[in-house]
Design a protein around this motif. Structure first.
Motif, PDB file in Angstrom:
ATOM      1  N   SER A  60      17.138 -22.296  -6.728  1.00 37.05           N
ATOM      2  CA  SER A  60      16.814 -21.653  -5.446  1.00 37.05           C
ATOM      3  C   SER A  60      17.968 -20.735  -5.051  1.00 37.05           C
ATOM      4  O   SER A  60      19.107 -21.174  -4.896  1.00 37.05           O
ATOM      5  N   LYS A  65      26.634 -17.396  -0.324  1.00 39.40           N
ATOM      6  CA  LYS A  65      27.837 -17.701  -1.104  1.00 39.40           C
ATOM      7  C   LYS A  65      27.745 -19.030  -1.854  1.00 39.40           C
ATOM      8  O   LYS A  65      28.274 -19.161  -2.953  1.00 39.40           O
ATOM      9  N   ILE A 104      12.735 -17.792  -1.134  1.00 38.68           N
ATOM     10  CA  ILE A 104      11.733 -17.823  -0.072  1.00 38.68           C
ATOM     11  C   ILE A 104      12.112 -16.726   0.935  1.00 38.68           C
ATOM     12  O   ILE A 104      13.090 -16.865   1.681  1.00 38.68           O
ATOM     13  N   TYR A 214      29.536 -10.760   4.197  1.00 38.20           N
ATOM     14  CA  TYR A 214      30.690 -11.654   4.351  1.00 38.20           C
ATOM     15  C   TYR A 214      31.964 -10.874   4.695  1.00 38.20           C
ATOM     16  O   TYR A 214      32.889 -11.414   5.276  1.00 38.20           O
ATOM     17  N   SER A 220      27.973 -17.523   7.168  1.00 39.29           N
ATOM     18  CA  SER A 220      26.743 -18.164   6.724  1.00 39.29           C
ATOM     19  C   SER A 220      25.619 -17.228   7.175  1.00 39.29           C
ATOM     20  O   SER A 220      25.665 -16.734   8.297  1.00 39.29           O
ATOM     21  N   ILE A 221      24.660 -16.961   6.290  1.00 37.00           N
ATOM     22  CA  ILE A 221      23.696 -15.900   6.613  1.00 37.00           C
ATOM     23  C   ILE A 221      22.280 -16.448   6.762  1.00 37.00           C
ATOM     24  O   ILE A 221      21.709 -16.957   5.792  1.00 37.00           O
ATOM     25  N   ARG A 298      29.090 -22.424  10.697  1.00 39.16           N
ATOM     26  CA  ARG A 298      27.792 -21.926  11.180  1.00 39.16           C
ATOM     27  C   ARG A 298      27.828 -21.489  12.633  1.00 39.16           C
ATOM     28  O   ARG A 298      26.778 -21.381  13.269  1.00 39.16           O
TER      29      ARG A 298
HETATM   30  P1  ATP Z   1      25.416 -19.315   3.424  1.00 37.20           P
HETATM   31  O1  ATP Z   1      25.512 -20.615   4.199  1.00 37.20           O
HETATM   32  O2  ATP Z   1      26.694 -18.564   3.404  1.00 37.20           O
HETATM   33  O3  ATP Z   1      24.266 -18.470   3.889  1.00 37.20           O
HETATM   34  P2  ATP Z   1      23.875 -20.316   1.203  1.00 37.20           P
HETATM   35  O4  ATP Z   1      22.695 -19.549   1.674  1.00 37.20           O
HETATM   36  O5  ATP Z   1      24.084 -20.379  -0.249  1.00 37.20           O
HETATM   37  O6  ATP Z   1      25.197 -19.728   1.883  1.00 37.20           O
HETATM   38  P3  ATP Z   1      22.776 -22.435   2.853  1.00 37.20           P
HETATM   39  O7  ATP Z   1      22.253 -21.436   3.817  1.00 37.20           O
HETATM   40  O8  ATP Z   1      23.520 -23.610   3.394  1.00 37.20           O
HETATM   41  O9  ATP Z   1      23.783 -21.786   1.763  1.00 37.20           O
HETATM   42  O10 ATP Z   1      21.543 -22.932   1.999  1.00 37.20           O
HETATM   43  C1  ATP Z   1      21.739 -23.995   1.065  1.00 37.20           C
HETATM   44  C2  ATP Z   1      20.980 -23.690  -0.202  1.00 37.20           C
HETATM   45  O11 ATP Z   1      19.567 -23.768   0.023  1.00 37.20           O
HETATM   46  C3  ATP Z   1      21.217 -22.313  -0.794  1.00 37.20           C
HETATM   47  O12 ATP Z   1      22.434 -22.283  -1.512  1.00 37.20           O
HETATM   48  C4  ATP Z   1      19.973 -22.131  -1.666  1.00 37.20           C
HETATM   49  O13 ATP Z   1      20.108 -22.845  -2.890  1.00 37.20           O
HETATM   50  C5  ATP Z   1      18.903 -22.830  -0.812  1.00 37.20           C
HETATM   51  N1  ATP Z   1      18.198 -21.868   0.056  1.00 37.20           N
HETATM   52  C6  ATP Z   1      18.379 -21.688   1.381  1.00 37.20           C
HETATM   53  N2  ATP Z   1      17.546 -20.746   1.856  1.00 37.20           N
HETATM   54  C7  ATP Z   1      16.802 -20.323   0.812  1.00 37.20           C
HETATM   55  C8  ATP Z   1      15.747 -19.358   0.638  1.00 37.20           C
HETATM   56  N3  ATP Z   1      15.288 -18.642   1.663  1.00 37.20           N
HETATM   57  N4  ATP Z   1      15.224 -19.179  -0.608  1.00 37.20           N
HETATM   58  C9  ATP Z   1      15.679 -19.899  -1.655  1.00 37.20           C
HETATM   59  N5  ATP Z   1      16.657 -20.823  -1.549  1.00 37.20           N
HETATM   60  C10 ATP Z   1      17.219 -21.041  -0.346  1.00 37.20           C
END
Ligand code: ATP
Length: 304
Positions: A60, A65, A104, A214, A220-221, A298
């Motif tokens: 996923s 990051k 997604i 970033y 966190s995005i 966050r």
């Molecule tokens: P950041 O927190 O900097 O945005 P990140 O997106 O990698 O980094 P999280 O937002 O904490 O981390 O999400 C955790 C994980 O969940 C991601 O690393 C990814 O594997 C999965 N994930 C989150 N949102 C999606 C999405 N829309 N589509 C696919 N995978 C996702």
């Protein structure tokens, strides 16, 4: 670069980070241990249960990051898996062309992030499934994964870059089935033990391109309406600003060689004009990697 070449590069970057022994900060030592544990989960637990070249494992990926760090480590493990098994299976070339990946999409993704995801597809040879948006109603994450699994029923497990310090991350395990109200697959979470400082240290050292958001204060995005740059990184005009310091000078100045990047510069992807205009309303911020406090990671995510 094809998948074989980028997997090899990721392996070399990871190995090079593990070999750092000079000028080592406590953060680097901790990150080296974090990498070793993640590799153990992947090589000894995940690859023993699911075949990484059969499509049973998907990844996923949303350009963030955490999943990028996991991707670099995972591709490195894939290279090692290839080396360890090529004689046994008589492989005369890398046994996978593209890595099965799922994103997604939401209507409100920053255009810079979307472009970054597209560039990741090229760079890391991802076979990216992008969920379709339904203009008439909002589709939940669980529903979107259900649709994905119906299209790719071969998927048994999905790698996720979640960490224990993320919301609801505290009680997760590296390998676990989804909850009952979710479509059935096994969640693979080899990054749970990583702290924010470890993520920045490895990512900045890797010299791989990272999402440009970033660099302008995001830590966190999420979606456009629910994410701002992190307020703790706001640039102040008075001496208050000196409270912030960069913990990753060494990583930036000694980063893994990359001919596309000037020495001592961070390799960031371009921001779109649309995002630059949008972000100009917030003011100026230090880059996201000035923040290492997990509790504040966050603070730029607005809860609705
Ligand atoms: P950041 O927190 O900097 O945005 P990140 O997106 O990698 O980094 P999280 O937002 O904490 O981390 O999400 C955790 C994980 O969940 C991601 O690393 C990814 O594997 C999965 N994930 C989150 N949102 C999606 C999405 N829309 N589509 C696919 N995978 C996702």
């Amino acid at each position: 670069m094809n998948l074989e070449e980028i997997a090899r590069l990721c392996h070399d970057i990871t190995q090079s980070y593990l070999d750092i022994s000079e000028g080592v900060s406590p953060i680097i030592v901790e990150t080296q241990e974090a990498i070793k544990l993640s590799r153990k989960h992947i090589m000894e637990e995940i690859f023993n249960r699911w075949c990484p070249i059969s499509g049973e494992i998907s990844f996923s990926y949303n350009g963030g990051k955490d999943c990028q760090v996991l991707l670099l480590i995972y591709l490195g493990c894939l290279w090692k898996y290839y080396l360890d098994n090529k004689d046994k299976f008589n492989w005369d070339k890398f046994p996978l062309e593209r890595l099965p990946t799922v994103f997604i999409a939401s209507e409100e993704t920053f255009t810079s992030l979307e472009l970054f995801i597209n560039s990741s597809v090229e760079r890391y040879n991802l076979n990216l499934y992008k969920s379709q948006l339904d203009k008439t109603r909002k589709i939940s994450m669980a529903e979107a994964f259900d649709i994905f699994l119906k299209e790719y029923p071969i998927t048994k497990s999905i790698l996720i870059g979640v960490r224990r310090t993320d919301p609801f991350g505290e009680h997760l395990s590296p390998i676990q089935k989804t909850d009952l109200n979710w479509p059935s697959f096994v969640r693979l979470q080899p990054l749970l033990h990583w702290k924010l400082a470890h993520i920045w240290s490895f990512l900045l050292y890797s010299n791989e391109p990272i999402c440009g958001l970033y660099s302008v204060g995001f830590t966190s995005i999420g979606s456009i309406s629910q994410t701002t740059p992190n307020p703790s990184l706001k640039k102040l005009t008075n001496s208050e600003d000196s409270k912030l310091s960069l913990s990753f000078d060494w990583e930036i100045n000694n980063s893994y060689p990359n001919s596309m990047v000037k020495k001592s510069e961070v390799n960031i992807s371009k921001l779109t004009d649309e995002d630059i205009t949008l972000l100009s309303t917030f003011g100026e911020f230090h880059p996201g990697w000035y923040l290492i406090d997990d509790k504040l990671e966050r603070s730029g995510r607005i809860k609705k």
